[in-house]
Design an enzyme around this catalytic site. Sequence first.
Site: not given
Ligand code: NAD
Length: 512
Positions: A194, A269, A303, A404
């Site tokens: 997804k 992550e 990130c 963040e």
């Molecule tokens: P997000 O948590 O909003 O979404 C991530 C994914 O989770 C999306 O596909 C989203 O549709 C899905 N999701 C949302 N609600 C869900 C639920 N209830 N159950 C399961 N899946 C669900 O994050 P984002 O805004 O897409 O990404 C930005 C964040 O990601 C930032 O906090 C960034 O730091 C982090 N990030 C971390 C790393 C790492 O390796 N540590 C790398 C890249 C991004």
Amino acid sequence: MATPTVTTPKAAAGRPRPTPPKQYRNYIAGKWLDSAAERRAPNVSPADTRVTLGDVPLSPAAEVDAAVLAAAAAFPAWRDTPPPVRARILYRWAALIEKHIDELAAILALEEGKTFSESKGEIAKAINIVEFMAGEGRRIGGDTLPSELPRTFVYTLKQPLGVVAIITPWNFPVAIPCWKIAPALVAGNTIAFKPATLTPWTAQRLIELLEEAGLPGGVVNLIYGAGSTVGDALVHHKAVRAVSFTGSNEVGTHVYTEGAKRLLKVQCELGGKNPLVVLEDADLELAAVATAQGAFGSSGQRCTATSRAIVIDQVADQFVDLVRGHAQKVVVGDPLADGVTMGPSVDGGQFKTVLDYLGVAQGEGAKLVTGGKRLSEGAHEHGFFVEPTVYDGVTPGMRIAKEEIFGPVLSVIRVKSFEEAVEVANDVEFGLSSSLYTNDVNRMYRFVDLIETGIVHVNSPTVGGEAQAPFGGMKGTGVGTREQGKVAIDFFTELKTVYADYTGTKRTSNIY
Ligand code: NAD
């Protein structure tokens, strides 16, 4: 206070723009299927919100079920395919991604907002990862161990889990799916994937190329949709044996908690608040360039972005002047236009978050060095553009020093000593990446001892990493085993211990 130079890109200049697909389709059991979704979300270009790159289906839970069942049906044959044979498909996938790198980079830039060159950098990393993981197809192994019993062979082997769910964010929509899908596949798992709703086009192209590489139907299944429907259905599906998640702390905590209720294997992550520490003996120009690169690269939406510069007082004025100079050279605009070095925030929500934090910073009394506003005139009128922003005089307790932001915003925190720098660097809930600028080898190794981050850079920016090296964070940034590098295989495999007795007699005793 100076204002950054913002160069207005010429609308006509720049890279060719690919045509978006007429439909985003789910890929289930080797077929591209129209979703029965009642709702769809527009894929809006963040640089120009008048441009819509198609509508993404918000698939119903029944389609998640079909995707997981297709993955379950494909598992036995994929499990029994020898790892070096699985790996050959990954090598072909890497080659196809490379062949289409310009097209993919333009798609990424259009829907996520990274510049074309940043997009190519991300895709180059994805290629490295897929190739590295393909190589692991000839190396996945266990240990052979001595036995305390005569003529007994003890060994371990790594076996695939079954169906795994892969849930990814929008900010690295090529690299992150690749660094999860490649180890999961080479280890013999089948996948329900997804992607983020904001970046469906890159996901579709990646899976089309995987299909072209010869992946059997059902081994990877792609389902678009809202996290609260598709993500939740994956986490709760009984046939899903593990979830590899990258995203925000809020959603990651929810996924981890829900997974724990059925003892699901979960890897998360999450966010970062990465410090770059500058000691008084550092090469200040090098440190300033790295800070600007880490803070404003990919519009601060990494990130591993540098969001805090922690600087020894005696060199702080000079350092801030240098960083201001680099911030003001950033050219903000259309990511596909010539000469642009920073694109927009990804969408209206993220844009609002960044602007809200600019207000928070002002309210907290941080001293604005440069930037601090949205850009809304001329070529910036229809996009989510923010000026590269630097605040000085930030104290460790301020929200902008702790939370963040995920935008091009840097907080400079002045400290008196190395010890205070380390204490401030560690005083956040996150622990992803850090960086130290110094020429003092003793303090360098002490920093490596004490800093609470999964990745430490010395005299290099907080961003960046290589495919063969583990990637991931400590504390609030991550749970589960690291991604990338050969350890990535561990999350996607079960370790089985085997005792084989070849005495042909009844086992009678051990060594006591
Ligand atoms: P997000 O948590 O909003 O979404 C991530 C994914 O989770 C999306 O596909 C989203 O549709 C899905 N999701 C949302 N609600 C869900 C639920 N209830 N159950 C399961 N899946 C669900 O994050 P984002 O805004 O897409 O990404 C930005 C964040 O990601 C930032 O906090 C960034 O730091 C982090 N990030 C971390 C790393 C790492 O390796 N540590 C790398 C890249 C991004």
